[in-house]
Design an enzyme around this catalytic site. Sequence first.
Site: not given
Ligand code: HMG
Ligand code: MG
Length: 306
Positions: A16, A240
């Site tokens: 984070d 985030c």
């Molecule tokens: P998307 O673009 O909708 O993914 O992203 P998709 O399923 O349509 O796939 C598109 C392409 O991405 C495909 O490749 C997949 O293979 C690839 P292509 O076929 O086009 O060549 N792909 C990946 N590649 C590597 N690793 C993966 C992956 N997934 C798909 N995992 C997705 C959807 C969820 C992946 C995207 O929105 C994402 O990565 N989001 C994460 C955002 C994030 O990390 N935010 C911060 C963390 S959450 C947070 O901080 C809160 C927390 O701390 C708690 C709090 O504070 O409340 C936890």
């Molecule tokens: Mg957090």
Amino acid sequence: MQLPKQVQIKEVGPRDGLQNEMTFISTEEKIKLVNRLSDTGLNYIEVTSFVHPKWIPQLADAVEVLKEIKRNNDVTYAALVPNGKGLERALDADVDEVSVFMSASEGHNKSNINKSIDETFPVLKEVIDGALAAGKTVRGYISTVISCPYDGYTKPEQVVYVAEKLFDMGISEISLGDTIGVGVPTQVDALLQEMLRHFKAEQLAMHFHDTRGTALANVMTSLTHGITKFDSAIGGLGGCPYAKGASGNVATEDLLYLLHGMGIDTGVNLKKIQQTALSLEGIVGKKLSSKMVAIARGEEESCQIS
Ligand code: HMG
Ligand code: MG
């Protein structure tokens, strides 16, 4: 005041904390940070995340980091996993615990993981099934449990709705995230009163961002409800990138000071955490905001107590 005697700190700084840093931190520095944290008495470290590297470029080296850290048998090394593709990468790197994540509010869920809440459940089910089949434990995060930067205040009933679905899928614990750090103790109290009508305190952890300086007050409220697991980030780093206005987590060293001062055992060495936080300043290239890192820096010597 009724307080628990022991609390577990879940260190989320390497994930984070670093995910919100814009300048790329070398893989070697990330590994060094986790290795150093592994020698502080912490027994849980969230190392990285297997999200899409385009969404969080800082953690594109997740596989390498997790593979190359020196593991301490007393520590659980966890990582965020959003979908099946992420799980493949996390299992390849031999993660100990998988953390799935979603939001209680539609606006943040869509912004963060590109899906509606109802579209997210089957994706997480696939991850949870796969992780459990591989012998891993699974933790779940629910974000925006107090308020969402897109949708406004979150009803506790909505958090219960998401939590019930996740527990039904087989996760062992839920971390409740005040993602943008807006919550105050009365809101945390209302949320926990509702959650504890449905779940046990042992099933819950709290994850407070400290944007408005209320995180420790919210920790106190949670302690009085019997919560014994808290997420925190070394140096108070964090945020985030898909939640407007989100800033750092409650700092591990400030949380430790509070807990130890009240006689609550964590097993974590505050001095070692402070020194690690100080060394992190050189890596992220800025002064960290926590109170206890300032003490360690010697800036506030007059405030030191012996
Ligand atoms: P998307 O673009 O909708 O993914 O992203 P998709 O399923 O349509 O796939 C598109 C392409 O991405 C495909 O490749 C997949 O293979 C690839 P292509 O076929 O086009 O060549 N792909 C990946 N590649 C590597 N690793 C993966 C992956 N997934 C798909 N995992 C997705 C959807 C969820 C992946 C995207 O929105 C994402 O990565 N989001 C994460 C955002 C994030 O990390 N935010 C911060 C963390 S959450 C947070 O901080 C809160 C927390 O701390 C708690 C709090 O504070 O409340 C936890
Ligand atoms: Mg957090």
